[in-house]
Design a protein around this motif. Structure first.
Motif, PDB file in Angstrom:
ATOM      1  N   GLU A  75      67.830  27.772 -51.813  1.00 34.26           N
ATOM      2  CA  GLU A  75      68.362  29.107 -52.068  1.00 34.26           C
ATOM      3  C   GLU A  75      67.838  30.069 -50.994  1.00 34.26           C
ATOM      4  O   GLU A  75      66.638  30.074 -50.688  1.00 34.26           O
ATOM      5  CB  GLU A  75      67.907  29.592 -53.453  1.00 34.26           C
ATOM      6  CG  GLU A  75      68.585  30.877 -53.876  1.00 34.26           C
ATOM      7  CD  GLU A  75      68.031  31.400 -55.191  1.00 34.26           C
ATOM      8  OE1 GLU A  75      68.351  32.546 -55.535  1.00 34.26           O
ATOM      9  OE2 GLU A  75      67.268  30.667 -55.859  1.00 34.26           O
ATOM     10  N   ILE A  76      68.766  30.848 -50.423  1.00 32.01           N
ATOM     11  CA  ILE A  76      68.349  31.760 -49.348  1.00 32.01           C
ATOM     12  C   ILE A  76      67.823  33.049 -49.978  1.00 32.01           C
ATOM     13  O   ILE A  76      68.593  33.853 -50.512  1.00 32.01           O
ATOM     14  CB  ILE A  76      69.522  32.045 -48.391  1.00 32.01           C
ATOM     15  CG1 ILE A  76      70.014  30.729 -47.772  1.00 32.01           C
ATOM     16  CG2 ILE A  76      69.111  33.014 -47.291  1.00 32.01           C
ATOM     17  CD1 ILE A  76      71.188  30.868 -46.838  1.00 32.01           C
ATOM     18  N   LYS A  77      66.509  33.229 -49.925  1.00 34.35           N
ATOM     19  CA  LYS A  77      65.890  34.429 -50.469  1.00 34.35           C
ATOM     20  C   LYS A  77      64.564  34.701 -49.740  1.00 34.35           C
ATOM     21  O   LYS A  77      64.053  33.830 -49.024  1.00 34.35           O
ATOM     22  CB  LYS A  77      65.645  34.298 -51.971  1.00 34.35           C
ATOM     23  CG  LYS A  77      64.749  33.137 -52.357  1.00 34.35           C
ATOM     24  CD  LYS A  77      64.594  33.042 -53.854  1.00 34.35           C
ATOM     25  CE  LYS A  77      63.665  31.865 -54.175  1.00 34.35           C
ATOM     26  NZ  LYS A  77      63.503  31.636 -55.594  1.00 34.35           N
ATOM     27  N   GLY A  78      64.035  35.904 -49.946  1.00 32.70           N
ATOM     28  CA  GLY A  78      62.755  36.259 -49.335  1.00 32.70           C
ATOM     29  C   GLY A  78      62.821  36.274 -47.819  1.00 32.70           C
ATOM     30  O   GLY A  78      63.832  36.689 -47.237  1.00 32.70           O
ATOM     31  N   PRO A  79      61.775  35.767 -47.139  1.00 33.53           N
ATOM     32  CA  PRO A  79      61.745  35.762 -45.667  1.00 33.53           C
ATOM     33  C   PRO A  79      62.906  34.970 -45.064  1.00 33.53           C
ATOM     34  O   PRO A  79      63.419  35.308 -44.007  1.00 33.53           O
ATOM     35  CB  PRO A  79      60.414  35.083 -45.345  1.00 33.53           C
ATOM     36  CG  PRO A  79      59.599  35.191 -46.572  1.00 33.53           C
ATOM     37  CD  PRO A  79      60.542  35.234 -47.730  1.00 33.53           C
ATOM     38  N   HIS A  80      63.317  33.918 -45.768  1.00 37.03           N
ATOM     39  CA  HIS A  80      64.441  33.110 -45.299  1.00 37.03           C
ATOM     40  C   HIS A  80      65.718  33.957 -45.224  1.00 37.03           C
ATOM     41  O   HIS A  80      66.506  33.863 -44.280  1.00 37.03           O
ATOM     42  CB  HIS A  80      64.634  31.913 -46.246  1.00 37.03           C
ATOM     43  CG  HIS A  80      65.664  30.927 -45.749  1.00 37.03           C
ATOM     44  ND1 HIS A  80      65.981  29.792 -46.435  1.00 37.03           N
ATOM     45  CD2 HIS A  80      66.439  30.926 -44.645  1.00 37.03           C
ATOM     46  CE1 HIS A  80      66.919  29.132 -45.786  1.00 37.03           C
ATOM     47  NE2 HIS A  80      67.206  29.803 -44.684  1.00 37.03           N
ATOM     48  N   LEU A  81      65.901  34.831 -46.207  1.00 31.13           N
ATOM     49  CA  LEU A  81      67.077  35.707 -46.221  1.00 31.13           C
ATOM     50  C   LEU A  81      67.038  36.659 -45.021  1.00 31.13           C
ATOM     51  O   LEU A  81      68.054  36.880 -44.354  1.00 31.13           O
ATOM     52  CB  LEU A  81      67.120  36.498 -47.536  1.00 31.13           C
ATOM     53  CG  LEU A  81      68.293  37.475 -47.679  1.00 31.13           C
ATOM     54  CD1 LEU A  81      69.628  36.755 -47.682  1.00 31.13           C
ATOM     55  CD2 LEU A  81      68.151  38.294 -48.961  1.00 31.13           C
ATOM     56  N   TRP A  82      65.850  37.225 -44.773  1.00 37.37           N
ATOM     57  CA  TRP A  82      65.698  38.119 -43.619  1.00 37.37           C
ATOM     58  C   TRP A  82      66.040  37.382 -42.331  1.00 37.37           C
ATOM     59  O   TRP A  82      66.774  37.892 -41.488  1.00 37.37           O
ATOM     60  CB  TRP A  82      64.250  38.624 -43.540  1.00 37.37           C
ATOM     61  CG  TRP A  82      63.990  39.763 -44.464  1.00 37.37           C
ATOM     62  CD1 TRP A  82      63.550  39.715 -45.755  1.00 37.37           C
ATOM     63  CD2 TRP A  82      64.183  41.151 -44.162  1.00 37.37           C
ATOM     64  NE1 TRP A  82      63.448  40.962 -46.291  1.00 37.37           N
ATOM     65  CE2 TRP A  82      63.824  41.882 -45.325  1.00 37.37           C
ATOM     66  CE3 TRP A  82      64.614  41.842 -43.036  1.00 37.37           C
ATOM     67  CZ2 TRP A  82      63.899  43.265 -45.389  1.00 37.37           C
ATOM     68  CZ3 TRP A  82      64.671  43.232 -43.100  1.00 37.37           C
ATOM     69  CH2 TRP A  82      64.324  43.927 -44.263  1.00 37.37           C
ATOM     70  N   SER A  83      65.475  36.212 -42.206  1.00 39.67           N
ATOM     71  CA  SER A  83      65.683  35.422 -40.988  1.00 39.67           C
ATOM     72  C   SER A  83      67.167  35.059 -40.828  1.00 39.67           C
ATOM     73  O   SER A  83      67.735  35.200 -39.744  1.00 39.67           O
ATOM     74  CB  SER A  83      64.836  34.156 -41.069  1.00 39.67           C
ATOM     75  OG  SER A  83      65.132  33.310 -40.003  1.00 39.67           O
ATOM     76  N   ALA A  84      67.790  34.622 -41.943  1.00 39.94           N
ATOM     77  CA  ALA A  84      69.200  34.212 -41.877  1.00 39.94           C
ATOM     78  C   ALA A  84      70.084  35.396 -41.515  1.00 39.94           C
ATOM     79  O   ALA A  84      71.045  35.272 -40.739  1.00 39.94           O
ATOM     80  CB  ALA A  84      69.630  33.602 -43.204  1.00 39.94           C
ATOM     81  N   THR A  85      69.770  36.574 -42.079  1.00 39.70           N
ATOM     82  CA  THR A  85      70.566  37.772 -41.781  1.00 39.70           C
ATOM     83  C   THR A  85      70.409  38.139 -40.304  1.00 39.70           C
ATOM     84  O   THR A  85      71.391  38.461 -39.622  1.00 39.70           O
ATOM     85  CB  THR A  85      70.099  38.955 -42.662  1.00 39.70           C
ATOM     86  OG1 THR A  85      70.042  38.505 -44.006  1.00 39.70           O
ATOM     87  CG2 THR A  85      71.028  40.138 -42.538  1.00 39.70           C
ATOM     88  N   PHE A  86      69.189  38.072 -39.826  1.00 37.79           N
ATOM     89  CA  PHE A  86      68.918  38.347 -38.419  1.00 37.79           C
ATOM     90  C   PHE A  86      69.710  37.369 -37.536  1.00 37.79           C
ATOM     91  O   PHE A  86      70.339  37.754 -36.549  1.00 37.79           O
ATOM     92  CB  PHE A  86      67.409  38.202 -38.188  1.00 37.79           C
ATOM     93  CG  PHE A  86      66.879  39.116 -37.129  1.00 37.79           C
ATOM     94  CD1 PHE A  86      66.997  40.502 -37.256  1.00 37.79           C
ATOM     95  CD2 PHE A  86      66.256  38.603 -36.007  1.00 37.79           C
ATOM     96  CE1 PHE A  86      66.501  41.344 -36.267  1.00 37.79           C
ATOM     97  CE2 PHE A  86      65.764  39.446 -35.016  1.00 37.79           C
ATOM     98  CZ  PHE A  86      65.884  40.812 -35.151  1.00 37.79           C
ATOM     99  N   GLY A  87      69.673  36.092 -37.924  1.00 32.80           N
ATOM    100  CA  GLY A  87      70.398  35.058 -37.194  1.00 32.80           C
ATOM    101  C   GLY A  87      71.892  35.296 -37.199  1.00 32.80           C
ATOM    102  O   GLY A  87      72.575  35.075 -36.195  1.00 32.80           O
ATOM    103  N   GLU A  88      72.391  35.777 -38.336  1.00 32.62           N
ATOM    104  CA  GLU A  88      73.825  36.071 -38.464  1.00 32.62           C
ATOM    105  C   GLU A  88      74.224  37.132 -37.438  1.00 32.62           C
ATOM    106  O   GLU A  88      75.248  36.994 -36.758  1.00 32.62           O
ATOM    107  CB  GLU A  88      74.102  36.555 -39.883  1.00 32.62           C
ATOM    108  CG  GLU A  88      75.577  36.622 -40.215  1.00 32.62           C
ATOM    109  CD  GLU A  88      75.791  37.133 -41.633  1.00 32.62           C
ATOM    110  OE1 GLU A  88      74.829  37.204 -42.416  1.00 32.62           O
ATOM    111  OE2 GLU A  88      76.946  37.489 -41.946  1.00 32.62           O
ATOM    112  N   TYR A  89      73.417  38.182 -37.317  1.00 36.15           N
ATOM    113  CA  TYR A  89      73.745  39.242 -36.361  1.00 36.15           C
ATOM    114  C   TYR A  89      73.598  38.761 -34.921  1.00 36.15           C
ATOM    115  O   TYR A  89      74.342  39.177 -34.036  1.00 36.15           O
ATOM    116  CB  TYR A  89      72.897  40.485 -36.633  1.00 36.15           C
ATOM    117  CG  TYR A  89      73.432  41.247 -37.823  1.00 36.15           C
ATOM    118  CD1 TYR A  89      74.544  42.078 -37.680  1.00 36.15           C
ATOM    119  CD2 TYR A  89      72.901  41.089 -39.091  1.00 36.15           C
ATOM    120  CE1 TYR A  89      75.090  42.752 -38.766  1.00 36.15           C
ATOM    121  CE2 TYR A  89      73.435  41.745 -40.191  1.00 36.15           C
ATOM    122  CZ  TYR A  89      74.523  42.581 -40.024  1.00 36.15           C
ATOM    123  OH  TYR A  89      75.075  43.223 -41.098  1.00 36.15           O
TER     124      TYR A  89
END
Lengths: 290, 233
Positions: free
Chosen positions: B156-170
């Protein structure tokens, strides 16, 4: 729709896109009739490419790979012309290998038309200074064969004449090639990197079309290619560096105006999207939910 | 200039503008004519190209006593069985042979060119080549790690992983934007190059402009009269 109903935001979102093409035609053709002479700068990428050319010495042998079709040639033309002018002027020996059926037409377009007078000026002659091997590199198998046993795999030029007794006698394997100069419209021939650069460490420069630049930039970053010329823009920059103004610099006015047009339409499209299309779509969604 | 060269240049310009009518978005016979002419010429050239390759290597090789070409020619001939439904399975043998060789090359070379060298080019010293180098390499390293984290779907994408994934998306949006810019630059380069070949030498300019206007008017007339779609192939 009456004049009072005209909505600028709606027009920005829904105008007929064919106007874009028509305007692009006009903006490209006009500066060819009435040149403006917009200045251009030389990028680091092109400087590095030129520095690679400068490492060559008179008599060095370059594998000249034309992995492009005729349409791609139109984009690579300035780079191909100025690179070849450098080769001719400095007495570099070339063996030209084609990687596309339309490459045969390029021989006529580039050597017999664009560079003919230049080759005559420097007494650059067929057989002595350059040889066309024709469709010698259609795939990896052919490239591997050429790289490991050149004399065994290539015996004749594109006209079927023997290549014995020419400067190609000096080549046994890929190690005897001083540089690869590749003109490509995409992945080109991966065999050049896989079987010559990787195995023998032969330096390779590449003139690449804009669409495929990201892949080539990664290869340059990884050291697999040592020089990269980017699209028409890179070609025109090289024209400046080799001091041989040509089609690239003539094209730059149209090129720049075309980019301005794109920026304008990107702005119009975004204003139209956020000001009209997105709002209408959100309103429609809300109405549907109710 | 010889008459046939002049005529071929004019025909080249005409057929190019006929192909450009595809931008109008509706079928017309001019575009069909240009399209099929191009396909026919391209096919003919490909056949000639393949034959030249066979002649220069296999036939001349055989004449020189290189019998290694015989299995290659046999494998090539086996491909022709593809056109016969009953024996089409025979054509799978040379295909399997080719795929096998391709896999061999891929494993031997691409693992270096597409994998190891690309990774080692990413993992480099950061502090020895100035501030710009440090910035570029940091962006590349952060971009790669965050973009890879975007594709981890097994948790599940949450916490620091969510931040990282969002950053990666941009980061990916930025990369797609750069690819689009490169695509436009390339396509514009192609277009400008083609237009140059129709506008230079200068004697071509009146013919090019005349043909462009003529094709444009005929295309509009065909569309308005309803003949465009009807006559297009």
């Amino acid at each position: 729709m009456g004049k009072e109903d005209f909505n600028l935001l709606k027009w920005m979102a829904t105008y007929d896109k064919r106007w874009t093409y028509l305007l692009l035609f006009i903006l490209v053709l006009l500066p060819m009739i009435y040149p403006i002479g917009m200045p251009i700068s030389v990028s680091e990428l092109t400087k590095e490419y030129y520095e690679q050319l400068e490492t060559l010495e008179e008599g060095d042998i370059v594998l000249d790979s034309w992995s492009t079709e005729y349409s791609g040639y139109m984009e690579l033309k300035p780079g191909m012309i100025s690179s070849h002018k450098y080769f001719i002027k400095n007495g570099i020996k070339l063996f030209i290998c084609l990687g596309h059926p339309e490459g045969l037409a390029l021989v006529q377009a580039l050597l017999d038309e664009e560079l003919k007078s230049y080759m005559e000026k420097y007494d650059y002659t067929y057989g002595e200074d350059y040889i066309i091997l024709g469709t010698a590199l259609p795939n990896q198998a052919a490239t591997l064969a050429m790289a490991t046993d050149f004399q065994g795999s290539v015996k004749v030029d594109w006209k079927g004449d023997s290549i014995q007794g020419t400067f190609l006698d000096r080549i046994e394997t890929g190690a005897d090639i001083d540089m690869i100069s590749d003109y490509t419209t995409g992945a080109g021939n991966p065999g050049l990197i896989n079987h010559i650069v990787l195995t023998f460490g032969t330096p390779m420069i590449q003139n690449q079309i804009g669409v495929s630049l990201p892949g080539s930039l990664a290869n340059k970053d990884a050291g697999l290619i040592t020089g990269l010329l980017a699209s028409t823009r890179g070609g025109s920059e090289l024209e400046l560096l080799v001091n041989e103004p040509g089609p690239g610099l003539i094209a730059m006015d149209a090129f720049t105006l075309g980019h301005y047009l794109l920026i304008i339409f990107i702005v119009i499209g975004n204003i139209g999207y956020f000001g009209w299309a997105k709002r209408v779509s959100e309103e429609r969604e809300r109405t549907t939910i109710r | 200039m010889e008459t046939w060269i002049f005529l071929s240049q004019i025909f080249q310009i005409f057929i190019a503008f006929c192909l450009f009518t595809t931008l109008y978005g509706k079928g017309n016979p001019l575009r069909s004519f240009a399209e099929y002419s191009y396909l026919a010429a391209g096919t003919a050239m490909s056949v000639m190209w393949a034959w030249n390759y066979i002649r220069d290597h296999a036939i001349i090789g055989l004449q020189a006593g290189e019998w290694i070409w015989i299995p290659a020619i046999i494998l090539g001939l086996m491909m022709w069985f593809r056109i016969h439904p009953k024996y089409s399975y025979i054509s799978r043998m040379p295909i399997a042979f080719t795929i096998g060789i391709g896999m061999g090359w891929t494993i031997r070379t691409n693992i270096f060119t597409q994998f190891i060298t690309q990774i080692s080019a990413t993992i480099v010293p950061l502090f020895d080549q100035g501030a710009m180098w440090l910035f570029e390499r940091t962006v590349i390293a952060v971009g790669i790690i965050t973009m890879m984290s975007f594709f981890i779907y097994t948790t599940e994408i949450k916490g620091p992983h969510l931040w990282s994934a969002t950053f990666g998306e941009y980061f990916m949006y930025l990369a797609f934007g750069a690819v689009f810019a490169g695509t436009f630059m390339g396509r514009l380069g192609l277009f400008v190059g083609h237009m140059q070949s129709y506008m230079f030498p200068v004697w071509k300019q009146p013919y090019t402009l005349g043909i462009a206007i003529l094709v444009f008017v005929v295309m509009l007339w065909l569309d308005r009269s309803g003949l465009g779609e009807k006559l297009s192939a």
